[in-house]
Scaffold this motif. Sequence first.
Motif, short mmCIF file in Angstrom:
data_model
loop_
_atom_site.label_atom_id
_atom_site.label_comp_id
_atom_site.label_asym_id
_atom_site.label_seq_id
_atom_site.Cartn_x
_atom_site.Cartn_y
_atom_site.Cartn_z
N ASN A 24 0.84 -1.20 0.00
CA ASN A 24 0.00 0.00 0.00
C ASN A 24 0.88 1.25 0.00
O ASN A 24 1.75 1.41 0.84
N MET A 25 0.62 2.16 -0.95
CA MET A 25 1.53 3.31 -1.09
C MET A 25 1.46 4.25 0.10
O MET A 25 2.47 4.85 0.48
N ILE A 26 0.28 4.39 0.70
CA ILE A 26 0.18 5.26 1.87
C ILE A 26 1.01 4.69 3.01
O ILE A 26 1.68 5.42 3.74
N LYS A 27 1.01 3.35 3.11
CA LYS A 27 1.84 2.73 4.16
C LYS A 27 3.31 2.96 3.89
O LYS A 27 4.10 3.12 4.82
N ILE A 28 3.70 2.98 2.61
CA ILE A 28 5.11 3.25 2.29
C ILE A 28 5.48 4.66 2.72
O ILE A 28 6.55 4.90 3.30
N THR A 106 -6.33 2.41 -7.57
CA THR A 106 -5.80 1.41 -6.65
C THR A 106 -4.59 2.00 -5.94
O THR A 106 -3.89 2.85 -6.49
N LEU A 107 -4.37 1.55 -4.69
CA LEU A 107 -3.23 2.04 -3.93
C LEU A 107 -2.08 1.04 -3.94
O LEU A 107 -1.00 1.33 -3.42
N SER A 108 -2.30 -0.14 -4.51
CA SER A 108 -1.26 -1.16 -4.48
C SER A 108 -0.14 -0.81 -5.45
O SER A 108 -0.37 -0.54 -6.63
N ILE A 109 1.10 -0.84 -4.95
CA ILE A 109 2.22 -0.40 -5.78
C ILE A 109 2.54 -1.42 -6.86
O ILE A 109 3.16 -1.09 -7.88
#
Lengths: 117, 231
Positions: A24-28, A106-109
Amino acid sequence: MNTIHILGFILMLIGFWGMLTQKNMIKIVLAMAIVETGVQLVMVAFGFIKGRTAPILDSPELVKNAANLIVDPVPQSLVLTAIVIGVAVNALMLAFVIKLYQKKKTLSITEYKDLKW
Amino acid sequence: MIKKMFAFILLMFMAIMFYALNSNITENKELFGVARSYAERGAGELGTQNIVTSIVVTYRGFDTLGEVSVLFIAATGVAVLLRRKEEEAPGKRSKRQSSEILQTGTKLLTPIIIMFGVYIFINGHLSPGGGFQGGAVIASAVLLLFLSDINYEINHSLFNIIESFSGAFYVVIGLLGLILLGANNFLDNRILPLGEFGAILSAGAIPVIYSLIGLKVGTELASIIDNMKRD
């Protein structure tokens, strides 16, 4: 002995772990913020001198003998700079994430393969 | 799975590196070099109680000017990235009004939070705090306003005017040092009288510079929040 340094390094490791494994990009982005916090903690701890007080000269003894009574003020001012830049960088990265989300929903990198070889 | 293994091995190397670094750290006993010089000169030369402020605003003032510019560029970048095109409908999703508690609390707290932010940056040369921290507190008041009222809009022209003028005056104060005190005195705080040590109006231009930084940072962070909430 230098507990705060160790805590800072552990925070940095946690952050790098998050950056390397999360999808998840926000988690990154959050993981990067955690790394920043760790670096700042280590930097502030470098300036610490046992038994001394903060670099604020609010009593006459402190003014007279400042160099022997206060902790190192230079890392503190550097960290002040680093925190502000960190906020700006995080805001910019989140803006990129918002923009990417609007493109592909989508947020998945792993879905973003345009620059991958 | 293999990726996680790689990440783990990498982190192991990093941990070994940090361990080596950590075991090389020797405990400080004394201030050295530039730190010692700042600590000895700061109070007498610039009239600031807070040594960190004297470093941030005066000794390394040029650095802080660059930092403010970086913040400005980041805010501009956010604004460019999240700029909304005119034809897009503003509210496709149905918005829900915030709760009564939040609305009443915001009415009560907003003036106090802004006042606290101003207090922090005006006292930057006396106590912990300063322009950046005070600006962040002011921006948090704006965030609270956005949270409590779904239709709240900041006054963009006013914010732009405050931001541009505080940035411009910051540079003008820096140039005044060059004009009044001669070369090598860019951003010197001694263009104004140093005043009594420990008073609010002391330390020359530092309270002025920090107030300008506070206003600039506050409006910049508020406009970042404003850009982020638009979508």
